[in-house]
Structure formats: structure tokens, C-alpha cells
Design an enzyme around this catalytic site. Structure first.
Site, PDB file in Angstrom:
ATOM      1  N   SER A 125       1.021  -1.250  -0.076  1.00 49.57           N
ATOM      2  CA  SER A 125       0.082  -0.029   0.063  1.00 49.57           C
ATOM      3  C   SER A 125       0.800   1.264  -0.140  1.00 49.57           C
ATOM      4  CB  SER A 125      -0.958  -0.018   1.114  1.00 49.57           C
ATOM      5  OG  SER A 125      -1.513   1.174   1.451  1.00 49.57           O
ATOM      6  N   TYR A 150      -1.841  -0.706  10.784  1.00 51.24           N
ATOM      7  CA  TYR A 150      -2.162  -1.350   9.482  1.00 51.24           C
ATOM      8  C   TYR A 150      -1.151  -0.973   8.476  1.00 51.24           C
ATOM      9  CZ  TYR A 150      -3.602  -1.244   4.927  1.00 51.24           C
ATOM     10  OH  TYR A 150      -3.597  -1.551   3.360  1.00 51.24           O
ATOM     11  N   LYS A 154       2.001  -3.626   6.764  1.00 44.89           N
ATOM     12  CA  LYS A 154       2.481  -3.789   5.182  1.00 44.89           C
ATOM     13  C   LYS A 154       4.069  -3.296   5.138  1.00 44.89           C
ATOM     14  CE  LYS A 154      -1.487  -4.440   3.509  1.00 44.89           C
ATOM     15  NZ  LYS A 154      -1.744  -5.671   2.824  1.00 44.89           N
TER      16      LYS A 154
HETATM   17  C1  WQD Z   1      -9.303   9.005   1.543  1.00 41.57           C
HETATM   18  C2  WQD Z   1      -9.683  10.412   1.922  1.00 41.57           C
HETATM   19  C3  WQD Z   1     -10.018  10.833   3.870  1.00 41.57           C
HETATM   20  C4  WQD Z   1     -14.011   8.678   4.520  1.00 41.57           C
HETATM   21  C5  WQD Z   1      -6.512   4.139   3.373  1.00 41.57           C
HETATM   22  C6  WQD Z   1      -5.144   3.155   3.525  1.00 41.57           C
HETATM   23  C7  WQD Z   1      -4.890   2.704   2.225  1.00 41.57           C
HETATM   24  C8  WQD Z   1      -5.956   1.794   1.794  1.00 41.57           C
HETATM   25  C9  WQD Z   1      -7.098   2.870   1.362  1.00 41.57           C
HETATM   26  C10 WQD Z   1      -7.032  -0.343   2.203  1.00 41.57           C
HETATM   27  C11 WQD Z   1      -9.040  10.956   2.899  1.00 41.57           C
HETATM   28  C12 WQD Z   1     -11.434  10.991   3.251  1.00 41.57           C
HETATM   29  C13 WQD Z   1     -12.837   9.410   3.929  1.00 41.57           C
HETATM   30  C14 WQD Z   1     -14.983   9.803   4.897  1.00 41.57           C
HETATM   31  C15 WQD Z   1     -13.695  11.570   4.019  1.00 41.57           C
HETATM   32  N1  WQD Z   1      -6.180   0.582   2.352  1.00 41.57           N
HETATM   33  N2  WQD Z   1     -12.397  10.670   3.780  1.00 41.57           N
HETATM   34  N3  WQD Z   1     -14.961  11.207   4.705  1.00 41.57           N
HETATM   35  O1  WQD Z   1      -7.024   6.728   4.286  1.00 41.57           O
HETATM   36  O2  WQD Z   1      -6.462   7.510   1.874  1.00 41.57           O
HETATM   37  O3  WQD Z   1      -6.106   5.145   2.588  1.00 41.57           O
HETATM   38  O4  WQD Z   1      -7.615   3.310   2.916  1.00 41.57           O
HETATM   39  O5  WQD Z   1      -7.495  -0.492   1.023  1.00 41.57           O
HETATM   40  O6  WQD Z   1      -3.674   1.824   2.483  1.00 41.57           O
HETATM   41  O7  WQD Z   1      -4.331   4.017   4.208  1.00 41.57           O
HETATM   42  O8  WQD Z   1      -8.573   6.080   2.207  1.00 41.57           O
HETATM   43  O9  WQD Z   1     -10.812   6.094   1.545  1.00 41.57           O
HETATM   44  O10 WQD Z   1     -10.154   6.265   4.278  1.00 41.57           O
HETATM   45  O11 WQD Z   1      -9.662   8.241   2.888  1.00 41.57           O
HETATM   46  O12 WQD Z   1     -13.591  12.809   3.903  1.00 41.57           O
HETATM   47  O13 WQD Z   1     -15.999   9.326   5.248  1.00 41.57           O
HETATM   48  O14 WQD Z   1     -11.028  10.598   2.067  1.00 41.57           O
HETATM   49  O15 WQD Z   1      -9.872  11.944   5.090  1.00 41.57           O
HETATM   50  O16 WQD Z   1      -8.665  12.298   2.573  1.00 41.57           O
HETATM   51  P1  WQD Z   1      -6.835   6.458   2.819  1.00 41.57           P
HETATM   52  P2  WQD Z   1      -9.852   6.676   2.689  1.00 41.57           P
END
Ligand code: WQD
Length: 335
Positions: A125, A150, A154
Site C-alpha cells: 500500500s 495497519y 504492510k
Molecule cells: C481517502 C480520503 C479521508 C472517508 C486508506 C489506507 C490505504 C488503503 C485505502 C486499504 C482521505 C477522506 C474518507 C470519509 C472523508 N487501505 N474521507 N470522509 O485513508 O487515503 O487510505 O484506505 O485498502 O492503504 O491508508 O483512504 O478512503 O479512508 O480516505 O473525508 O468518510 O477521503 O480523510 O482524505 P486512505 P480513505
């Protein structure tokens, strides 16, 4: 016909990769513990490819069961997805994450060593980079301490694989995904989060479906064009294609070194609000959202330099964010 084991093969990226492998002519066997997947995905996959993959419900932490599997199956290559992956949950339950993600990996590697499987693709990731200093992020970008257990599993997984590859002369590719989105065009498989979604797109689609009252946008004061955080949203079908190219690279001995790393992203960063508006415009639907506080552990910006995967895997992402928003909505409406 090469036989490929896909661990976590009933999950989101796993199931799309099983479809792509079968379409490419591989025999696929799935191990999944169903902790974050649904057994009816076996039939859903078969309804797309007309080939039912064999499926073993095994917890990879059970070494005896894993060894029994390898005694019963001659495996040419492994694509290892099986892991817990919720960033927030990992902060609350670090020991569960270390035990599940690392012991599961170690049992698979013991199986490779003892039963002569030489090739493995590891689901890594972009989180291993932490908040990188410069964009776009390439594979030589120095790794920082991940923000969550998490992410640490990785990074540790990659280190374990380096020593494993050297000690036992095994071929390893680590694929570092950015943010997977979208669903299969058939709407038969897609992302099926347990409970309240952690990731952005399932939360957006559930809000649009009226399951959630509104989307909380975590942070509106980041130093970006509209104040919301930037990520690289890569379609899950493009990710699946990259896995087929990567396992073929190892099976055909085209890898340049025993251990290789490839970033899988589009190369373009999108803010949270750009993604929300892309979803609204693609599907002609309104998404209620409210700007809230930043989420702990979030980084400001991450998007990929994907030129190494283009050059070495001959891989190019083909599916646009708009198309991903369409398939994500079709999938949400189908469940
Ligand atoms: C994306 C953006 C949030 C939810 C993580 C792991 C990565 C992968 C994907 C597994 C961020 C914003 C999110 C919400 C929001 N893991 N957000 N409201 O954190 O970039 O990556 O998940 O597959 O390894 O690190 O993904 O989708 O949680 O967030 O504003 O309800 O959306 O703050 O900027 P992330 P995410």
C-alpha cells in the site's frame, strides 16, 4: 495451466483479481477466512467468468490448515491479499492486526518454502510512504513511519519478504496500491464494507443511497486547491489487470531482481471534494456532505508516479474516475 492461489480472494480487490486471472486462462484457487468477505462471491465470480474457482475457508493463522492446503494443491504462484485493512480499527486493535496480518503471511511463506512455490505477489500500500516529501511518489521515495499499525504491517510485510526472498531464492513483487475505487462492470462484485465504511467511496455511495444521512469530509483546511485532502483514486479493475501482469512476469522469469516494487496509481491526485463532485456529475445525484475536523492519522497528499509499472509491467490504468464513480454507484444500487 498455471495454478494460482489468491488469498483473500473473496474480498474487494481479490475478487476482481480472480476474475482477471480466470479471464487470462489461469486456474485459480481461493483461500479466504470470510472475516471481511461473503461466500456468495464464489458464485458471483463464476457468473462473470463461467468458471467456478475452488474455495477453501481457512484462517491463515492456522499453520496446520495452511500446510494441509499446500499438501493438497501444487501452487505455481500466490497473490496474497488476505489481511485486515481498516486504518482506524488497527489503531484500536494493534495486536489483532499484527497477529492476523503477519502470522498469516509467515504461514504462507513457510508453505512456499516447504512445498516449492517460487512466486508471490504481495498486496502492499502507498501507506508505507507515510506523508512523502514530494509528489508524485515513486518507488525510490524513502519510506516513513506509517501512521497506523495497519500501515506498519504492510511495511513489515515488505521487509519480511526481502529476507525470505534472499534466504530461499524466491521471486517477490510488492504492489503498492493507492486508493482503490469502482466495481466490476457487471455489478456482480464490488466493495462490500462491514458496518460503517472507513473508506471514502463506499461512504459516498451509501450517502447517495440514503443509508447514511451525510458524508463527513474530514478536513477542509488542508493546503490544497479546495482545502480537502488529495489522493490517487485507481480503479479496482485496473489494479486487477496489474496483478495478472505481475504474476506472469514472475512465472516467465522476466523479473530483473528477486524483489521488486511497483506503485499502482493513476498518477493524478484528486481532492475529496473533486471526487464527490465527480460522483454527483457522473450519476446526476446529490451527495449531502459536511466539512468536519481532520481525521487523525490522515496525510495531506499522495499520488503516484506510475512510470515504473508502465515500463516494466506494460501496465496503463485505463478507467477514468468518472467511470469508477458510475460502476461504484451501479454496484451500490445492486446490493
Ligand atoms: C481517502 C480520503 C479521508 C472517508 C486508506 C489506507 C490505504 C488503503 C485505502 C486499504 C482521505 C477522506 C474518507 C470519509 C472523508 N487501505 N474521507 N470522509 O485513508 O487515503 O487510505 O484506505 O485498502 O492503504 O491508508 O483512504 O478512503 O479512508 O480516505 O473525508 O468518510 O477521503 O480523510 O482524505 P486512505 P480513505
Amino acid at each position: 495451466m498455471n495454478k494460482i492461489l489468491v488469498t483473500g480472494g473473496l474480498g474487494y480487490i481479490g475478487s476482481h483479481t480472480v476474475v482477471a486471472l480466470q479471464n487470462a486462462g489461469y486456474e485459480v484457487v481461493i483461500i479466504d477466512d470470510l472475516s471481511n468477505a461473503n461466500v456468495d462471491f464464489v458464485d458471483r465470480i463464476a457468473s462473470i467468468t463461467n468458471v467456478k474457482p475452488s474455495f477453501y475457508e481457512i484462517d491463515l493463522k492456522n499453520q496446520e490448515k495452511v500446510n494441509q492446503f499446500f499438501r493438497e494443491n501444487k501452487i505455481d504462484g500466490i497473490i496474497h491479499f488476505a489481511a485486515h485493512k481498516a486504518v482506524g480499527e488497527s489503531v484500536e486493535k494493534p495486536l489483532m492486526y499484527y497477529r492476523n496480518n503477519l502470522v498469516g503471511l509467515l504461514n504462507i511463506l513457510d508453505g512456499m518454502k516447504d512445498f516449492n512455490t517460487d512466486n508471490i505477489i504481495f498486496s502492499s500500500s502507498c501507506t508505507v510512504y507515510g506523508q512523502a516529501d514530494k509528489m508524485p511518489i515513486d518507488e525510490n521515495t524513502s519510506l516513513k513511519k506509517p501512521e497506523s499499525p495497519y500501515g506498519k504491517t504492510k511495511q513489515m510485510g515488505e521487509e519480511i519478504l526481502e529476507d525470505f526472498s534472499n534466504a530461499f531464492n524466491k521471486k517477490v513483487i510488492c504492489l503498492r496500491y493507492f486508493n482503490p475505487v469502482g466495481a466490476h462492470s457487471s455489478s456482480k462484485i464490488g466493495e462490500l464494507p462491514n458496518g460503517i465504511p472507513n473508506n471514502l467511496i463506499p461512504y459516498v455511495t451509501q450517502t447517495a443511497a440514503g443509508i447514511r444521512e451525510y458524508l463527513s469530509v474530514f478536513g477542509g483546511d488542508y493546503p490544497t486547491k479546495d482545502g480537502t485532502a488529495i489522493r490517487d483514486y485507481i480503479d479496482v479493475n485496473d489494479l486487477a489487470d496489474a496483478h495478472v501482469l505481475a504474476i506472469a512476469r514472475l512465472l516467465e522469469n522476466k523479473n530483473k531482481t528477486k524483489l521488486e516494487f511497483f506503485n499502482l496509481g493513476t498518477g493524478t491526485g484528486s481532492t475529496v471534494l473533486e471526487v464527490v463532485h465527480a460522483f454527483e456529475n457522473a450519476n446526476n445525484i446529490k451527495v449531502n456532505y459536511q466539512i468536519k475536523e481532520r481525521r487523525l492519522g490522515d496525510i495531506v497528499e499522495a499520488y503516484a508516479n506510475n512510470s515504473l509499472a508502465a515500463q516494466e509491467l506494460n501496465w496503463q490504468p485505463k478507467i477514468s474516475l468518472t467511470e469508477s464513480m458510475l460502476t461504484a454507484w451501479e454496484w451500490q444500487k445492486s446490493i
